[in-house]
Design a protein around this motif. Structure first.
Motif, PDB file in Angstrom:
ATOM      1  N   ILE A  89      38.034  47.955  43.904  1.00  0.00           N
ATOM      2  CA  ILE A  89      38.096  49.069  44.856  1.00  0.00           C
ATOM      3  C   ILE A  89      36.686  49.499  45.242  1.00  0.00           C
ATOM      4  O   ILE A  89      36.400  49.757  46.423  1.00  0.00           O
ATOM      5  CB  ILE A  89      38.920  50.235  44.278  1.00  0.00           C
ATOM      6  CG1 ILE A  89      40.398  49.836  44.191  1.00  0.00           C
ATOM      7  CG2 ILE A  89      38.752  51.499  45.116  1.00  0.00           C
ATOM      8  CD1 ILE A  89      41.268  50.800  43.421  1.00  0.00           C
ATOM      9  N   ALA A  90      35.774  49.548  44.272  1.00  0.00           N
ATOM     10  CA  ALA A  90      34.389  49.922  44.556  1.00  0.00           C
ATOM     11  C   ALA A  90      33.720  48.892  45.462  1.00  0.00           C
ATOM     12  O   ALA A  90      32.979  49.252  46.391  1.00  0.00           O
ATOM     13  CB  ALA A  90      33.606  50.086  43.257  1.00  0.00           C
ATOM     14  N   LEU A  91      33.971  47.615  45.219  1.00  0.00           N
ATOM     15  CA  LEU A  91      33.396  46.571  46.080  1.00  0.00           C
ATOM     16  C   LEU A  91      33.961  46.661  47.494  1.00  0.00           C
ATOM     17  O   LEU A  91      33.229  46.477  48.474  1.00  0.00           O
ATOM     18  CB  LEU A  91      33.634  45.185  45.481  1.00  0.00           C
ATOM     19  CG  LEU A  91      32.792  44.866  44.249  1.00  0.00           C
ATOM     20  CD1 LEU A  91      33.303  43.624  43.550  1.00  0.00           C
ATOM     21  CD2 LEU A  91      31.325  44.714  44.633  1.00  0.00           C
ATOM     22  N   LEU A 130      32.151  35.039  53.873  1.00  0.00           N
ATOM     23  CA  LEU A 130      30.774  34.581  53.641  1.00  0.00           C
ATOM     24  C   LEU A 130      29.923  35.704  53.058  1.00  0.00           C
ATOM     25  O   LEU A 130      28.742  35.857  53.381  1.00  0.00           O
ATOM     26  CB  LEU A 130      30.132  34.068  54.939  1.00  0.00           C
ATOM     27  CG  LEU A 130      30.830  32.919  55.645  1.00  0.00           C
ATOM     28  CD1 LEU A 130      30.300  32.759  57.057  1.00  0.00           C
ATOM     29  CD2 LEU A 130      30.621  31.627  54.871  1.00  0.00           C
ATOM     30  N   THR A 131      30.513  36.489  52.187  1.00  0.00           N
ATOM     31  CA  THR A 131      29.915  37.744  51.741  1.00  0.00           C
ATOM     32  C   THR A 131      28.572  37.565  51.054  1.00  0.00           C
ATOM     33  O   THR A 131      27.596  38.228  51.406  1.00  0.00           O
ATOM     34  CB  THR A 131      30.885  38.482  50.806  1.00  0.00           C
ATOM     35  OG1 THR A 131      32.137  38.619  51.472  1.00  0.00           O
ATOM     36  CG2 THR A 131      30.355  39.848  50.434  1.00  0.00           C
ATOM     37  N   ARG A 132      28.505  36.706  50.059  1.00  0.00           N
ATOM     38  CA  ARG A 132      27.259  36.570  49.292  1.00  0.00           C
ATOM     39  C   ARG A 132      26.118  36.074  50.169  1.00  0.00           C
ATOM     40  O   ARG A 132      25.014  36.611  50.131  1.00  0.00           O
ATOM     41  CB  ARG A 132      27.471  35.630  48.109  1.00  0.00           C
ATOM     42  CG  ARG A 132      28.383  36.194  47.042  1.00  0.00           C
ATOM     43  CD  ARG A 132      28.611  35.151  45.937  1.00  0.00           C
ATOM     44  NE  ARG A 132      29.656  35.533  45.031  1.00  0.00           N
ATOM     45  CZ  ARG A 132      29.433  36.074  43.829  1.00  0.00           C
ATOM     46  NH1 ARG A 132      28.217  36.295  43.411  1.00  0.00           N
ATOM     47  NH2 ARG A 132      30.444  36.392  43.052  1.00  0.00           N
ATOM     48  N   ALA A 162      38.243  41.414  45.075  1.00  0.00           N
ATOM     49  CA  ALA A 162      39.557  40.803  45.290  1.00  0.00           C
ATOM     50  C   ALA A 162      40.085  40.993  46.707  1.00  0.00           C
ATOM     51  O   ALA A 162      40.821  40.150  47.212  1.00  0.00           O
ATOM     52  CB  ALA A 162      40.560  41.372  44.289  1.00  0.00           C
ATOM     53  N   PHE A 163      39.733  42.087  47.341  1.00  0.00           N
ATOM     54  CA  PHE A 163      40.288  42.406  48.656  1.00  0.00           C
ATOM     55  C   PHE A 163      39.379  41.846  49.747  1.00  0.00           C
ATOM     56  O   PHE A 163      38.702  42.586  50.463  1.00  0.00           O
ATOM     57  CB  PHE A 163      40.454  43.916  48.799  1.00  0.00           C
ATOM     58  CG  PHE A 163      41.190  44.545  47.656  1.00  0.00           C
ATOM     59  CD1 PHE A 163      42.515  44.218  47.396  1.00  0.00           C
ATOM     60  CD2 PHE A 163      40.555  45.442  46.809  1.00  0.00           C
ATOM     61  CE1 PHE A 163      43.196  44.783  46.333  1.00  0.00           C
ATOM     62  CE2 PHE A 163      41.226  46.014  45.749  1.00  0.00           C
ATOM     63  CZ  PHE A 163      42.546  45.676  45.504  1.00  0.00           C
ATOM     64  N   LEU A 221      40.691  35.174  49.313  1.00  0.00           N
ATOM     65  CA  LEU A 221      41.875  34.467  49.823  1.00  0.00           C
ATOM     66  C   LEU A 221      41.605  32.967  49.974  1.00  0.00           C
ATOM     67  O   LEU A 221      42.473  32.147  49.723  1.00  0.00           O
ATOM     68  CB  LEU A 221      42.321  35.040  51.176  1.00  0.00           C
ATOM     69  CG  LEU A 221      42.995  36.404  51.145  1.00  0.00           C
ATOM     70  CD1 LEU A 221      43.223  36.893  52.568  1.00  0.00           C
ATOM     71  CD2 LEU A 221      44.305  36.350  50.385  1.00  0.00           C
ATOM     72  N   LEU A 222      40.388  32.638  50.401  1.00  0.00           N
ATOM     73  CA  LEU A 222      40.005  31.238  50.570  1.00  0.00           C
ATOM     74  C   LEU A 222      39.499  30.619  49.276  1.00  0.00           C
ATOM     75  O   LEU A 222      39.235  29.418  49.230  1.00  0.00           O
ATOM     76  CB  LEU A 222      38.919  31.120  51.642  1.00  0.00           C
ATOM     77  CG  LEU A 222      39.289  31.561  53.045  1.00  0.00           C
ATOM     78  CD1 LEU A 222      38.073  31.505  53.971  1.00  0.00           C
ATOM     79  CD2 LEU A 222      40.435  30.724  53.600  1.00  0.00           C
ATOM     80  N   ASN A 223      39.354  31.449  48.234  1.00  0.00           N
ATOM     81  CA  ASN A 223      38.846  31.013  46.939  1.00  0.00           C
ATOM     82  C   ASN A 223      37.461  30.386  47.071  1.00  0.00           C
ATOM     83  O   ASN A 223      37.170  29.352  46.518  1.00  0.00           O
ATOM     84  CB  ASN A 223      39.827  30.046  46.262  1.00  0.00           C
ATOM     85  CG  ASN A 223      39.577  29.973  44.773  1.00  0.00           C
ATOM     86  OD1 ASN A 223      39.047  30.903  44.181  1.00  0.00           O
ATOM     87  ND2 ASN A 223      39.965  28.851  44.174  1.00  0.00           N
ATOM     88  N   LYS A 224      36.589  31.071  47.865  1.00  0.00           N
ATOM     89  CA  LYS A 224      35.220  30.587  48.108  1.00  0.00           C
ATOM     90  C   LYS A 224      34.225  31.546  47.499  1.00  0.00           C
ATOM     91  O   LYS A 224      34.420  32.757  47.491  1.00  0.00           O
ATOM     92  CB  LYS A 224      34.939  30.470  49.602  1.00  0.00           C
ATOM     93  CG  LYS A 224      35.828  29.485  50.332  1.00  0.00           C
ATOM     94  CD  LYS A 224      35.411  28.078  50.059  1.00  0.00           C
ATOM     95  CE  LYS A 224      36.227  27.121  50.892  1.00  0.00           C
ATOM     96  NZ  LYS A 224      35.882  25.745  50.655  1.00  0.00           N
TER      97      LYS A 224
END
Length: 131
Positions: free
Chosen positions: A8-10, A68-70, A120-121, A126-129
């Motif tokens: 939730i924090a992320l 592509l978050t990271r 997780a959200f 979802l793409l497990n990347k």
């Protein structure tokens, strides 16, 4: 912190952090000529404006949705530090000092997001990347 609170924090971080970049990117789209002139007046080639818009608007939306978050967070942290030095290094001006420190703070937040990941959200999950 338990896993649910961490996720939730992320998610909250991914919602709050890119607001500035999405609105700034959109402002550059709608005020393209003026932004290009400002960049050139500061010694930055106006030809870099499309890349700036891509990072701010596109990268902001990518972080918001957790895609592509990271990678995007690392690029955004670097961009934010670079803009601090290019546009806010007139330390004789109090506003510029504040903007410089704001940019460093934002970069720190994006570095934390790059290490922690999107949670997780996210589309990444979802793409497990890990990107």
């Amino acid at each position: 912190m338990n896993n649910k609170l961490e996720n939730i924090a992320l998610l909250a971080a991914r919602i709050l952090m890119p607001i500035l970049f999405i609105s700034a990117g959109w402002g550059k789209v709608t005020g393209y000529a003026g932004t290009q002139q400002y960049m050139e007046a500061m010694g930055v080639p106006g030809a870099l404006l499309p890349l700036t818009i891509l990072l701010e608007l596109g990268g902001g939306l990518a972080v918001l949705f957790g895609l592509l978050t990271r990678t995007t967070a690392l690029f955004t942290a670097g961009f934010t530090i670079l803009t601090a030095f290019l546009f806010h290094s007139n330390f004789a001006d109090g506003v510029n000092q504040l903007m410089f420190m704001k940019n460093l703070t934002i970069a720190g937040g994006y570095l934390v997001l790059a290490v922690a990941g999107p949670g997780a959200f996210s589309i990444d999950r979802l793409l497990n990347k890990k990107w």
